[in-house]
Design a protein around this motif. Structure first.
Motif, PDB file in Angstrom:
ATOM      1  N   UNK A  78      -3.513   8.403   5.726  1.00  0.00           N
ATOM      2  CA  UNK A  78      -3.151   9.062   6.982  1.00  0.00           C
ATOM      3  C   UNK A  78      -3.563   8.257   8.217  1.00  0.00           C
ATOM      4  N   UNK A  79      -4.492   7.299   8.053  1.00  0.00           N
ATOM      5  CA  UNK A  79      -4.938   6.459   9.160  1.00  0.00           C
ATOM      6  C   UNK A  79      -5.044   5.016   8.699  1.00  0.00           C
ATOM      7  N   UNK A  80      -4.802   4.100   9.622  1.00  0.00           N
ATOM      8  CA  UNK A  80      -4.897   2.679   9.301  1.00  0.00           C
ATOM      9  C   UNK A  80      -6.285   2.118   9.562  1.00  0.00           C
TER      10      UNK A  80
ATOM     11  N   UNK B 142       0.844  -1.196   0.000  1.00  0.00           N
ATOM     12  CA  UNK B 142       0.000   0.000   0.000  1.00  0.00           C
ATOM     13  C   UNK B 142       0.881   1.250   0.000  1.00  0.00           C
ATOM     14  N   UNK B 143       2.083   1.115  -0.501  1.00  0.00           N
ATOM     15  CA  UNK B 143       3.056   2.204  -0.454  1.00  0.00           C
ATOM     16  C   UNK B 143       2.745   3.309  -1.456  1.00  0.00           C
TER      17      UNK B 143
ATOM     18  N   UNK C  45       4.097  -6.470   4.756  1.00  0.00           N
ATOM     19  CA  UNK C  45       3.182  -5.335   4.731  1.00  0.00           C
ATOM     20  C   UNK C  45       3.979  -4.055   4.494  1.00  0.00           C
ATOM     21  N   UNK C  46       3.733  -3.409   3.361  1.00  0.00           N
ATOM     22  CA  UNK C  46       4.450  -2.191   2.987  1.00  0.00           C
ATOM     23  C   UNK C  46       3.499  -1.006   3.019  1.00  0.00           C
ATOM     24  N   UNK C  47       3.717  -0.126   3.983  1.00  0.00           N
ATOM     25  CA  UNK C  47       2.934   1.103   4.136  1.00  0.00           C
ATOM     26  C   UNK C  47       3.852   2.321   4.019  1.00  0.00           C
ATOM     27  N   UNK C  48       4.973   2.160   3.364  1.00  0.00           N
ATOM     28  CA  UNK C  48       5.949   3.243   3.250  1.00  0.00           C
ATOM     29  C   UNK C  48       5.441   4.366   2.352  1.00  0.00           C
ATOM     30  N   UNK C  49       6.014   5.536   2.562  1.00  0.00           N
ATOM     31  CA  UNK C  49       5.711   6.715   1.733  1.00  0.00           C
ATOM     32  C   UNK C  49       4.221   7.050   1.717  1.00  0.00           C
ATOM     33  N   UNK C  50       3.654   7.160   2.911  1.00  0.00           N
ATOM     34  CA  UNK C  50       2.274   7.598   3.078  1.00  0.00           C
ATOM     35  C   UNK C  50       2.291   8.816   3.999  1.00  0.00           C
ATOM     36  N   UNK C  51       1.179   9.094   4.644  1.00  0.00           N
ATOM     37  CA  UNK C  51       1.081  10.241   5.552  1.00  0.00           C
ATOM     38  C   UNK C  51       0.649   9.817   6.950  1.00  0.00           C
ATOM     39  N   UNK C  52       1.078   8.635   7.348  1.00  0.00           N
ATOM     40  CA  UNK C  52       0.700   8.110   8.662  1.00  0.00           C
ATOM     41  C   UNK C  52       1.345   8.925   9.768  1.00  0.00           C
ATOM     42  N   UNK C  53       0.520   9.354  10.730  1.00  0.00           N
ATOM     43  CA  UNK C  53       0.993  10.097  11.881  1.00  0.00           C
ATOM     44  C   UNK C  53       1.056   9.171  13.092  1.00  0.00           C
TER      45      UNK C  53
ATOM     46  N   UNK D 127       7.765  -5.487   7.933  1.00  0.00           N
ATOM     47  CA  UNK D 127       6.898  -4.313   8.006  1.00  0.00           C
ATOM     48  C   UNK D 127       7.689  -3.083   7.601  1.00  0.00           C
ATOM     49  N   UNK D 128       7.203  -2.379   6.584  1.00  0.00           N
ATOM     50  CA  UNK D 128       7.869  -1.175   6.099  1.00  0.00           C
ATOM     51  C   UNK D 128       6.973   0.029   6.350  1.00  0.00           C
ATOM     52  N   UNK D 129       7.420   0.895   7.254  1.00  0.00           N
ATOM     53  CA  UNK D 129       6.693   2.124   7.601  1.00  0.00           C
ATOM     54  C   UNK D 129       7.558   3.359   7.331  1.00  0.00           C
ATOM     55  N   UNK D 130       8.578   3.222   6.516  1.00  0.00           N
ATOM     56  CA  UNK D 130       9.493   4.350   6.288  1.00  0.00           C
ATOM     57  C   UNK D 130       8.797   5.483   5.544  1.00  0.00           C
ATOM     58  N   UNK D 131       9.316   6.672   5.738  1.00  0.00           N
ATOM     59  CA  UNK D 131       8.855   7.883   5.047  1.00  0.00           C
ATOM     60  C   UNK D 131       7.378   8.170   5.279  1.00  0.00           C
ATOM     61  N   UNK D 132       7.011   8.201   6.548  1.00  0.00           N
ATOM     62  CA  UNK D 132       5.698   8.654   6.977  1.00  0.00           C
ATOM     63  C   UNK D 132       5.932   9.835   7.912  1.00  0.00           C
TER      64      UNK D 132
END
Length: 142
Positions: free
Chosen positions: A47-49, A41-42, A61-69, A84-89
């Motif tokens: 902004x929210x899960x 989902x990169x 699970x790839x959530x990188x490069x989103x706007x997650x706070x 799990x990839x959460x980089x660049x949020x």
């Protein structure tokens, strides 16, 4: 996506879900097939899960490069995740939100706004790779 013949009918087996760069702002209505193992989902505007259906079978699970706070409880049902990839949020706090991921081996939290990891990795006994570069960490707990 692959099909598997079972007698007179075909059973659709979805093992991958790739929604990279689709302009998604929400995960409402994103439902995972029962045996989905890989989810990308990169590079969206999420902004929210909230709204993502949980799955114990997802391993990547790839959530990188989103706007997650924040992570919140959005990942609690993903107990099978190994990567799990959460980089660049824009994550600031991850404490206690990854506890359910007892199989986690690779965690990328690079390029966020995280200042500490206290309480974050208490159950991650299988963790081999942790990337926390480009954050504001003053220390990394044992």
């Amino acid at each position: 996506v692959s099909t598997q013949s079972t007698g007179d009918s075909s059973l659709l087996i979805m093992s991958e879900l790739e929604l990279r760069e689709r302009g998604l702002t929400s995960l409402e209505g994103v439902t995972l097939a029962p045996n989905t193992r890989w989810v990308d989902l990169s590079r969206n505007n999420i902004s929210k899960l909230d709204g993502l259906s949980s799955s114990e079978t997802v391993e990547h699970l790839d959530l990188s490069h989103n706007r997650l706070v924040r992570i919140g409880d959005g990942l609690r049902g993903f107990t099978g995740v190994r990567h799990l990839d959460l980089r660049s949020n824009s994550l600031c706090i991850v404490a206690n939100h990854l506890d359910a991921m007892v199989n986690l081996e690779h965690l990328n939290l690079a390029d966020n706004q995280i200042s500490n990891l206290h309480g974050c990795l208490t159950t991650a006994t299988r963790l081999r790779v942790l990337d926390v570069s480009l954050n504001s960490l003053s220390e990394i707990p044992d």
